[in-house]
Design an enzyme around this catalytic site. Structure first.
Site, PDB file in Angstrom:
ATOM      1  N   ASP A 274      -0.279  16.666  -0.676  1.00 50.68           N
ATOM      2  CA  ASP A 274       0.374  15.356  -0.665  1.00 50.68           C
ATOM      3  C   ASP A 274       1.599  15.394  -1.603  1.00 50.68           C
ATOM      4  OD1 ASP A 274       0.500  12.669   0.075  1.00 50.68           O
ATOM      5  OD2 ASP A 274      -0.902  11.988  -1.471  1.00 50.68           O
TER       6      ASP A 274
ATOM      7  N   GLU B 114       9.352  12.525   3.379  1.00 47.84           N
ATOM      8  CA  GLU B 114       9.483  11.079   3.124  1.00 47.84           C
ATOM      9  C   GLU B 114      10.942  10.649   3.058  1.00 47.84           C
ATOM     10  OE1 GLU B 114       7.029   9.507  -0.073  1.00 47.84           O
ATOM     11  OE2 GLU B 114       8.547   8.023  -0.602  1.00 47.84           O
TER      12      GLU B 114
ATOM     13  N   GLY C  96      -0.138   4.508   1.118  1.00 43.89           N
ATOM     14  CA  GLY C  96      -0.600   3.297   0.448  1.00 43.89           C
ATOM     15  C   GLY C  96      -1.689   2.571   1.209  1.00 43.89           C
ATOM     16  N   GLY C  97      -2.653   3.330   1.727  1.00 46.07           N
ATOM     17  CA  GLY C  97      -3.688   2.717   2.584  1.00 46.07           C
ATOM     18  C   GLY C  97      -4.671   1.808   1.848  1.00 46.07           C
TER      19      GLY C  97
ATOM     20  N   THR D 114      -6.463   5.710  -3.687  1.00 42.59           N
ATOM     21  CA  THR D 114      -7.006   4.862  -4.756  1.00 42.59           C
ATOM     22  C   THR D 114      -8.463   4.452  -4.473  1.00 42.59           C
ATOM     23  OG1 THR D 114      -4.773   4.092  -5.191  1.00 42.59           O
ATOM     24  CG2 THR D 114      -6.544   2.736  -6.068  1.00 42.59           C
TER      25      THR D 114
HETATM   26  P1  13P Z   1      -3.343   4.629  -1.969  1.00 41.08           P
HETATM   27  O1  13P Z   1      -3.626   5.257  -3.297  1.00 41.08           O
HETATM   28  O2  13P Z   1      -2.718   3.293  -2.081  1.00 41.08           O
HETATM   29  O3  13P Z   1      -4.536   4.645  -1.074  1.00 41.08           O
HETATM   30  O4  13P Z   1      -2.207   5.524  -1.254  1.00 41.08           O
HETATM   31  C1  13P Z   1      -2.510   6.829  -0.893  1.00 41.08           C
HETATM   32  C2  13P Z   1      -1.312   7.588  -0.476  1.00 41.08           C
HETATM   33  O5  13P Z   1      -0.433   7.098   0.194  1.00 41.08           O
HETATM   34  C3  13P Z   1      -1.231   8.990  -0.902  1.00 41.08           C
HETATM   35  O6  13P Z   1      -0.024   9.592  -0.576  1.00 41.08           O
END
Ligand code: 13P
Length: 279
Positions: free
Chosen positions: A77, A129, A204-205, A228
């Site tokens: 990531d 990105e 950002g799920g 998260t």
């Molecule tokens: P969250 O931490 O908000 O789930 O986002 C994860 C993410 O997009 C990792 O690249």
């Protein structure tokens, strides 16, 4: 990862990409995916790779891929460091994300091209990105005032110039915990997904509402990142176990409690994304 995402984009579902922390959380993600027969992406932050070392992570993953009944991709990531990207590719990661989004457009393009030229001949998928996603992910901190959505014309140019396998334009989601309701630029997402034809990664799920996921997936998001949520389950699993059993010092029970805390949330997300039964 490319094969997984192309299939998902064609069939209108998304593959969950879960950021793991250790062997236990890796096992939780794989076993959750197996339980609902879903393809899955194990995602590692650069920090996690540096903490454990690439070879340790590869040995956990290999243990599962050697016997697993579901397809598993291993994805790096948000990485800004070309040396770490190279190390991961050499070690066996099947996918990498170059995050040069803080650089000017042409520089982002040039760095991404360099990674694509290194990765794709070795059958390794590349995500990149554009724009700036607000929040904290690993050692990348983007303040609210510095966040900006991807520019649609730039997004199209980016994907014309480089054959990306997965694209992460900033569309209004945020890393970490949402403060208030996120404003998702659905029109922008739709325009970028249709005009580029590249499977989109939804960053950002954690904390997005079910209907937001569903709408984003229907508009072209084929990969959904969740980090998260796993961090919270990992810590809460420990804290709750300790609060209920603070006279026992039984680490394996703690590890089991963390595993049990992680799995249901992962299964729920996989089902929501529509990838259960797609393995
Ligand atoms: P969250 O931490 O908000 O789930 O986002 C994860 C993410 O997009 C990792 O690249």
């Amino acid at each position: 990862m490319k094969a997984m995402l192309d299939k998902a984009a064609k069939e209108g579902y998304a593959v969950g990409a879960f950021n793991i922390l250790d062997y236990n959380s890796t096992k939780a993600v794989v076993l959750a995916a197996e339980q609902v027969k879903a393809p899955v992406i194990i995602q590692t932050s650069a920090k996690t790779v540096i903490f454990w070392g690439a070879s340790a992570i590869i040995s956990w993953i290999k243990q599962f891929t050697d016997s697993s009944s579901v397809p598993i991709a291993l994805h790096l990531d948000h990485c800004k460091d070309l040396n770490l990207i190279t190390e991961c590719i050499d070690s066996g990661w099947t996918s990498v994300m170059i995050d040069a989004s803080s650089k000017p457009f042409e520089e982002n393009l040039a760095l991404t091209r360099q990674v694509v030229e290194m990765a794709q001949p070795r059958n390794v998928t590349v995500e990149a990105e554009l724009g700036a996603i607000v929040g904290v992910e690993d050692d990348i901190h983007v303040k609210q005032q510095d966040a900006h959505l991807a520019d649609p014309q730039q997004a199209i140019k980016f994907c014309e110039e480089i054959k990306l396998d997965c694209f992460a334009p900033a569309i209004g989601t945020a890393h970490g915990v949402y403060k208030g309701e996120p404003k998702i630029a659905y029109d922008l997402l739709e325009e970028i997904a249709t005009k580029t034809g590249v499977p989109i990664a939804l960053h950002g799920g954690t904390g997005l509402a079910d209907e937001v996921f569903k709408k984003c997936i229907s508009l072209g998001c084929a990969k959904v990142n969740i980090s998260t949520q796993l961090k919270y389950a990992f810590i809460d699993g420990f804290v709750d176990y300790y609060n209920a059993n603070n006279t026992q010092y039984n680490p394996l029970k703690v590890i089991e409690a963390q595993f049990n805390r992680l799995t249901p949330g992962i299964i729920e997300k996989i089902e929501l994304f529509g990838s259960s039964g797609k393995a």
